[in-house]
Design a protein around this motif. Structure first.
Motif, PDB file in Angstrom:
ATOM      1  N   THR A  85      38.593  34.531  26.484  1.00  0.00           N
ATOM      2  CA  THR A  85      39.021  34.358  25.103  1.00  0.00           C
ATOM      3  C   THR A  85      39.517  32.939  24.805  1.00  0.00           C
ATOM      4  N   LEU A 135      37.709  30.543  22.070  1.00  0.00           N
ATOM      5  CA  LEU A 135      38.444  29.983  20.936  1.00  0.00           C
ATOM      6  C   LEU A 135      38.400  28.458  20.943  1.00  0.00           C
ATOM      7  N   LEU A 170      34.945  27.478  19.780  1.00  0.00           N
ATOM      8  CA  LEU A 170      34.821  27.660  18.333  1.00  0.00           C
ATOM      9  C   LEU A 170      35.569  26.557  17.581  1.00  0.00           C
ATOM     10  N   GLY A 171      36.762  26.219  18.093  1.00  0.00           N
ATOM     11  CA  GLY A 171      37.527  25.128  17.483  1.00  0.00           C
ATOM     12  C   GLY A 171      36.746  23.822  17.513  1.00  0.00           C
TER      13      GLY A 171
END
Length: 162
Positions: free
Chosen positions: A5, A9, A12-13
């Motif tokens: 995770t 994340l 994605l950032g």
């Protein structure tokens, strides 16, 4: 899996940051293009005023002159730009490639001369041969003054006058 995770994340950032950066670049490019278009329009207006005033065009002459001039000037400028690009492309290549570029540039130059001749033929009945002769000198003078002004803005000395 929860152990992935943070990496997902983070990824994605990174993607979001990249997209935001691309959008901001596109906005900057759009603003620059708008400024270039405004500058081109300003230069065109200055050229019209300069040539009209120096040639002493009457309102009637100007109404007939500018549509003819603009019809040819855009094409001539495009050909000159293409010719300049050919002459300033990378110079490392074979003699055969260089000769091809020279011939292409000469073809563009010949096309420019044909267009200038056609333009002169259309302009002489409108503004007289004397004014058409003066026109080419005024175009050169305008471009020289424009270059001087642009170089002056950059802090460079203007080119010597001929």
């Amino acid at each position: 899996n929860t152990s992935l995770t943070p990496y997902i994340l983070f990824g994605l950032g990174q993607v979001v940051a990249f997209v935001v950066w691309i959008v901001s670049l596109q906005n900057k490019i759009t603003k620059m293009e708008t400024k270039v278009e405004q500058l081109e329009e300003r230069i065109k207006s200055l050229k019209i005023a300069f040539i009209s005033q120096k040639l002493g065009l009457t309102t009637e002459e100007a109404e007939k002159f500018w549509p003819i001039y603009n019809k040819y000037d855009g094409k001539i400028m495009d050909l000159k730009e293409a010719q300049m690009k050919l002459r300033h492309q990378k110079r490392n290549g074979t003699d055969e490639e260089a000769l091809k570029k020279i011939e292409e540039a000469e073809e563009k130059e010949a096309e420019v001369m044909v267009l200038k001749k056609k333009m002169r033929a259309e302009l002489i009945p409108v503004i007289s041969a004397e004014k058409v002769l003066k026109l080419e000198q005024l175009e050169q003078e305008f471009h020289r003054k424009l270059l001087e002004k642009l170089k002056g803005r950059r802090g460079n000395p203007p080119p010597p006058r001929r």
